[in-house]
Design a protein around this motif. Structure first.
Motif, PDB file in Angstrom:
ATOM      1  N   PHE A  33       1.023  -1.162   0.336  1.00 39.99           N
ATOM      2  CA  PHE A  33       0.345   0.089  -0.059  1.00 39.99           C
ATOM      3  C   PHE A  33       0.486   1.335   0.084  1.00 39.99           C
ATOM      4  O   PHE A  33       0.563   2.148   0.544  1.00 39.99           O
ATOM      5  CB  PHE A  33      -1.026   0.298   0.993  1.00 39.99           C
ATOM      6  CG  PHE A  33      -2.517  -0.597   1.265  1.00 39.99           C
ATOM      7  CD1 PHE A  33      -2.928  -0.973  -0.097  1.00 39.99           C
ATOM      8  CD2 PHE A  33      -2.585  -2.313   2.059  1.00 39.99           C
ATOM      9  CE1 PHE A  33      -4.157  -1.464   0.244  1.00 39.99           C
ATOM     10  CE2 PHE A  33      -3.116  -3.642   1.218  1.00 39.99           C
ATOM     11  CZ  PHE A  33      -3.954  -2.838   0.862  1.00 39.99           C
ATOM     12  N   SER A  34       1.766   1.349  -0.978  1.00 38.39           N
ATOM     13  CA  SER A  34       2.423   2.350  -1.160  1.00 38.39           C
ATOM     14  C   SER A  34       2.124   2.917  -2.483  1.00 38.39           C
ATOM     15  O   SER A  34       1.279   3.017  -3.374  1.00 38.39           O
ATOM     16  CB  SER A  34       4.350   2.109  -1.118  1.00 38.39           C
ATOM     17  OG  SER A  34       4.180   1.480  -2.090  1.00 38.39           O
ATOM     18  N   ALA A  35       2.453   3.917  -2.685  1.00 36.60           N
ATOM     19  CA  ALA A  35       2.414   4.950  -3.913  1.00 36.60           C
ATOM     20  C   ALA A  35       3.398   4.749  -5.128  1.00 36.60           C
ATOM     21  O   ALA A  35       3.449   4.823  -5.972  1.00 36.60           O
ATOM     22  CB  ALA A  35       3.189   6.197  -3.995  1.00 36.60           C
ATOM     23  N   LYS A  36       3.860   3.534  -4.754  1.00 35.19           N
ATOM     24  CA  LYS A  36       5.449   3.055  -6.248  1.00 35.19           C
ATOM     25  C   LYS A  36       4.146   3.090  -7.087  1.00 35.19           C
ATOM     26  O   LYS A  36       3.390   2.194  -6.918  1.00 35.19           O
ATOM     27  CB  LYS A  36       6.129   2.083  -5.255  1.00 35.19           C
ATOM     28  CG  LYS A  36       6.729   2.418  -3.934  1.00 35.19           C
ATOM     29  CD  LYS A  36       7.809   3.217  -4.471  1.00 35.19           C
ATOM     30  CE  LYS A  36       9.119   2.814  -5.100  1.00 35.19           C
ATOM     31  NZ  LYS A  36      10.252   3.630  -5.289  1.00 35.19           N
ATOM     32  N   MET A  37       5.263   3.173  -8.214  1.00 37.04           N
ATOM     33  CA  MET A  37       4.819   2.763  -9.874  1.00 37.04           C
ATOM     34  C   MET A  37       4.918   0.970  -9.740  1.00 37.04           C
ATOM     35  O   MET A  37       5.901   1.168  -9.903  1.00 37.04           O
ATOM     36  CB  MET A  37       4.757   3.620 -10.454  1.00 37.04           C
ATOM     37  CG  MET A  37       4.405   5.167 -10.189  1.00 37.04           C
ATOM     38  SD  MET A  37       2.826   5.091 -10.584  1.00 37.04           S
ATOM     39  CE  MET A  37       1.950   5.015 -12.053  1.00 37.04           C
ATOM     40  N   VAL A  38       3.787   0.038 -10.331  1.00 39.90           N
ATOM     41  CA  VAL A  38       4.125  -1.340 -11.190  1.00 39.90           C
ATOM     42  C   VAL A  38       2.527  -1.026 -12.134  1.00 39.90           C
ATOM     43  O   VAL A  38       1.990  -0.889 -11.657  1.00 39.90           O
ATOM     44  CB  VAL A  38       3.167  -2.132 -10.060  1.00 39.90           C
ATOM     45  CG1 VAL A  38       3.401  -2.938 -10.153  1.00 39.90           C
ATOM     46  CG2 VAL A  38       3.627  -1.706  -8.253  1.00 39.90           C
ATOM     47  N   LYS A  39       3.339  -1.435 -12.894  1.00 35.09           N
ATOM     48  CA  LYS A  39       2.443  -1.728 -14.300  1.00 35.09           C
ATOM     49  C   LYS A  39       1.922  -0.682 -14.303  1.00 35.09           C
ATOM     50  O   LYS A  39       0.200  -0.645 -15.337  1.00 35.09           O
ATOM     51  CB  LYS A  39       1.410  -2.940 -14.134  1.00 35.09           C
ATOM     52  CG  LYS A  39       2.133  -4.122 -13.767  1.00 35.09           C
ATOM     53  CD  LYS A  39       0.878  -5.328 -13.595  1.00 35.09           C
ATOM     54  CE  LYS A  39       1.613  -6.843 -13.296  1.00 35.09           C
ATOM     55  NZ  LYS A  39      -0.076  -6.655 -12.238  1.00 35.09           N
ATOM     56  N   GLY A  40       2.085   0.740 -14.744  1.00 35.26           N
ATOM     57  CA  GLY A  40       1.190   2.302 -14.950  1.00 35.26           C
ATOM     58  C   GLY A  40       0.430   2.713 -13.452  1.00 35.26           C
ATOM     59  O   GLY A  40      -0.164   3.336 -14.024  1.00 35.26           O
TER      60      GLY A  40
END
Length: 103
Positions: A33-40
């Motif tokens: 539950f972080s703001a990191k980007m994954v698959k756009g």
């Protein structure tokens, strides 16, 4: 996940020794539950949809990690760290290390 463990035997010295392992450059895995980007998309968006989010560990620097107070079962720490450090993850990692002392 929350687990209850018997912690009454953990001492101030135990906590200090665990904190020693988290000072300096450490690898930290960001929470799902972080703001990191994954698959756009933001990881938290995928996690909220029930998707498994796999984030890679990244280097962070903990320049100051001091035990400010200790009264078992509570303690306070002071933290100075690099940008991108997740404090909640740091606390979870410290707690896991303390649990390993119990076993």
């Amino acid at each position: 996940t929350t687990r209850k463990s018997e912690y009454s035997h953990i001492t101030r010295e135990d906590v200090e020794s665990v904190l020693d392992g988290f000072r300096g450059e450490v690898l930290q895995t960001p929470p799902a539950f972080s703001a990191k980007m994954v698959k756009g998309k933001r990881a938290y968006e995928l996690a909220r949809q029930g998707e498994e989010v796999k984030l890679e560990p990244r280097k962070v620097v903990i320049s100051r990690l001091e035990l400010a107070s200790f009264e078992n079962p509570h303690f306070e720490i002071l933290v100075e760290c690099s940008g991108g450090t997740y404090i909640r993850t740091l606390i979870q990692d410290i707690a896991r290390a303390l649990v390993r002392l119990i076993k």
